[in-house]
Design an enzyme around this catalytic site. Sequence first.
Site, PDB file in Angstrom:
ATOM      1  N   SER A   1       0.828  -1.218   0.000  1.00 46.22           N
ATOM      2  CA  SER A   1       0.000   0.000   0.000  1.00 46.22           C
ATOM      3  C   SER A   1       0.854   1.256   0.000  1.00 46.22           C
ATOM      4  O   SER A   1       0.345   2.355   0.191  1.00 46.22           O
ATOM      5  CB  SER A   1      -0.904  -0.011   1.236  1.00 46.22           C
ATOM      6  OG  SER A   1      -0.120  -0.124   2.410  1.00 46.22           O
TER       7      SER A   1
ATOM      8  N   HIS B   1     -39.968  23.889  -7.804  1.00 44.41           N
ATOM      9  CA  HIS B   1     -40.159  23.025  -8.984  1.00 44.41           C
ATOM     10  C   HIS B   1     -39.494  23.608 -10.238  1.00 44.41           C
ATOM     11  O   HIS B   1     -39.946  23.346 -11.355  1.00 44.41           O
ATOM     12  CB  HIS B   1     -41.651  22.790  -9.272  1.00 44.41           C
ATOM     13  CG  HIS B   1     -42.445  22.403  -8.071  1.00 44.41           C
ATOM     14  ND1 HIS B   1     -42.670  21.092  -7.706  1.00 44.41           N
ATOM     15  CD2 HIS B   1     -43.046  23.166  -7.122  1.00 44.41           C
ATOM     16  CE1 HIS B   1     -43.396  21.071  -6.599  1.00 44.41           C
ATOM     17  NE2 HIS B   1     -43.627  22.307  -6.218  1.00 44.41           N
TER      18      HIS B   1
ATOM     19  N   SER C   1     -15.735  26.662 -26.420  1.00 46.50           N
ATOM     20  CA  SER C   1     -15.834  25.418 -27.163  1.00 46.50           C
ATOM     21  C   SER C   1     -14.770  25.420 -28.251  1.00 46.50           C
ATOM     22  O   SER C   1     -14.469  26.452 -28.838  1.00 46.50           O
ATOM     23  CB  SER C   1     -17.220  25.310 -27.791  1.00 46.50           C
ATOM     24  OG  SER C   1     -17.184  24.409 -28.876  1.00 46.50           O
TER      25      SER C   1
ATOM     26  N   LYS D   1     -19.668  29.868 -27.802  1.00 44.19           N
ATOM     27  CA  LYS D   1     -19.950  29.222 -26.511  1.00 44.19           C
ATOM     28  C   LYS D   1     -19.173  29.828 -25.347  1.00 44.19           C
ATOM     29  O   LYS D   1     -18.010  30.181 -25.466  1.00 44.19           O
ATOM     30  CB  LYS D   1     -19.608  27.722 -26.576  1.00 44.19           C
ATOM     31  CG  LYS D   1     -20.519  26.888 -27.426  1.00 44.19           C
ATOM     32  CD  LYS D   1     -21.940  26.790 -26.883  1.00 44.19           C
ATOM     33  CE  LYS D   1     -22.026  25.975 -25.623  1.00 44.19           C
ATOM     34  NZ  LYS D   1     -21.904  24.547 -25.869  1.00 44.19           N
TER      35      LYS D   1
ATOM     36  N   GLU E   1     -19.617  22.693 -13.513  1.00 41.40           N
ATOM     37  CA  GLU E   1     -19.973  21.337 -13.966  1.00 41.40           C
ATOM     38  C   GLU E   1     -19.034  20.294 -13.369  1.00 41.40           C
ATOM     39  O   GLU E   1     -19.466  19.207 -12.974  1.00 41.40           O
ATOM     40  CB  GLU E   1     -19.927  21.266 -15.495  1.00 41.40           C
ATOM     41  CG  GLU E   1     -21.065  22.036 -16.153  1.00 41.40           C
ATOM     42  CD  GLU E   1     -20.912  22.126 -17.672  1.00 41.40           C
ATOM     43  OE1 GLU E   1     -20.224  21.272 -18.273  1.00 41.40           O
ATOM     44  OE2 GLU E   1     -21.476  23.053 -18.251  1.00 41.40           O
TER      45      GLU E   1
ATOM     46  N   GLN F   1      -7.260  -1.867   4.902  1.00 35.51           N
ATOM     47  CA  GLN F   1      -6.244  -1.088   4.197  1.00 35.51           C
ATOM     48  C   GLN F   1      -6.865  -0.327   3.011  1.00 35.51           C
ATOM     49  O   GLN F   1      -6.357   0.714   2.602  1.00 35.51           O
ATOM     50  CB  GLN F   1      -5.151  -2.031   3.687  1.00 35.51           C
ATOM     51  CG  GLN F   1      -4.076  -1.374   2.851  1.00 35.51           C
ATOM     52  CD  GLN F   1      -2.938  -2.336   2.583  1.00 35.51           C
ATOM     53  OE1 GLN F   1      -2.243  -2.771   3.488  1.00 35.51           O
ATOM     54  NE2 GLN F   1      -2.761  -2.708   1.324  1.00 35.51           N
TER      55      GLN F   1
HETATM   56  N1  ARG Z   1      -1.250  -1.132   5.652  1.00 32.62           N
HETATM   57  C1  ARG Z   1      -2.081  -1.594   6.709  1.00 32.62           C
HETATM   58  C2  ARG Z   1      -3.417  -0.872   6.747  1.00 32.62           C
HETATM   59  O1  ARG Z   1      -3.506   0.202   6.259  1.00 32.62           O
HETATM   60  C3  ARG Z   1      -1.397  -1.411   8.002  1.00 32.62           C
HETATM   61  C4  ARG Z   1      -1.841  -2.347   9.047  1.00 32.62           C
HETATM   62  C5  ARG Z   1      -1.346  -3.704   8.746  1.00 32.62           C
HETATM   63  N2  ARG Z   1      -1.709  -4.607   9.777  1.00 32.62           N
HETATM   64  C6  ARG Z   1      -1.677  -5.921   9.593  1.00 32.62           C
HETATM   65  N3  ARG Z   1      -2.055  -6.652  10.581  1.00 32.62           N
HETATM   66  N4  ARG Z   1      -1.293  -6.468   8.471  1.00 32.62           N
HETATM   67  O2  ARG Z   1      -4.397  -1.341   7.263  1.00 32.62           O
END
Ligand code: ARG
Length: 460
Positions: free
Chosen positions: A27, A160, A281, A287, A294, A326
């Site tokens: 991550s 409305h 545009s 335009k 938007e 996560q």
């Molecule tokens: N990257 C993990 C998360 O955001 C950190 C916690 C990981 N904990 C574990 N028991 N693997 O949740």
Amino acid sequence: MSNNKELLWQSRFSEPFDRDALRFSSSVHVDKALFREDIQGSAAHVAMLAEEGIIGKDEAEQIISGLQEIETELESGKLVPHWEDEDIHTVIENRLKEKIGAVAGKIHSGRSRNDQVATDTRLYLKRQISALGEALRTLQQTLVSKAETYRETIIFGYTHLQRAQPISAGHYYLAYFNMFARDRQRLEDLRKRVNISPLGAAAFAGSTLPLNPSRSAEILDFEGVFSNSIDAVSDRDIIIEFISACSIVMMHLSRFAEDLILWSSYEFGYLEISDAFATGSSLMPQKKNADIAELVRGKTGRVYGSLITMLTIMKGLPLSYNRDMQEDKPPLFDSARTTIESVRIFSKLLEHTSLREERLARLTAEDLSLATEIAEYLVRKQMPFRDAHRVTGRIVTHSISTGTSLPNIPIDEYRSYSELFERDIYDSLRPEASIRAKKTHGSCSFRSVEEQLVEARKQL
Ligand code: ARG
């Protein structure tokens, strides 16, 4: 950059983690955004460990100054987090080990990544709540100044999406002021629940070490500390609440955006967006589009999507921590960024709009939206409202079929519908008179708008 990409949990395994599995579960690309919070949380934890005599004071000093250096390295881009490190917690701990050796490992005494990441998230949320609250306050200031500028300008109020009654434009802007005031209240209310430290819950069951969670909470400027370690690591309500608050902000912006888009169209022609905030545009030279409004309206969908993502991730998760959690960060980060940026740009957009006062004056002067005034005129002359409504309805039909605006219908014609009509009916048939005559609390009258402005300025 570390070459020994040691993961934090591998000691009991005889084979290295499969690279594809690691790539899938890493991550770092997302949670690297939490490096400041992670370092802040670790420094507080380590300071507490030293105060409680769990690690040496000199060791704590070594760790904390190492962490400070790492923060600088991450800020300057000297240290580039690598996906092989699994997550930002591991990036930092591995780098610390390179810098100060085995003592780095003491950082994790009595701590798990479960309470660590929950702490990081809460620190992050506190900052985002402040940033969003500040952005909303600026938007409210812009609204107050619009309401001041246009408090005497008469626009159509709609129900409305049909012209309903003339109102002061100030009243309209202050309606949004109120909506964003509630948004700020919601965030401040949420802050109370965010302001609880989960640090010291460890994996989920607490620790045999003599930790002092209140102390680390205090160092981190949390107002309180968890009361149940399972809940501390498992709770993601605060994320759901935050995204839900963001969704409501975006819903408000989206409604506002819709008004701006409609009002700036040729058909309405009530509002001008200055060239600096309009787009053209590539094909049609005439335009002038309201793309910023938007986009804000469109981004609302993204934030709603994140809310559903989070609710779905958490649904059915057994206690306590599960790796599913996560997946909370992409929707959280995206909603925070999208909402804050949308609020900020919307304030600027609003500053770059102006009402087309002449056109509005012309349109409101002769409009059927004054019909309610006729009915209320008759009510003041003691006609039951239901009858007054019926009589006025016939006059409206007459106005439409003959193409005569209400102020231009002769008095004899009015009197043919009811003897109660006298010349003073024409006084009621001016939009400013209609607005001025509103008597009720919080109404669209100029006086009420002045009162609301006083209140609004006080709030800011
Ligand atoms: N990257 C993990 C998360 O955001 C950190 C916690 C990981 N904990 C574990 N028991 N693997 O949740």
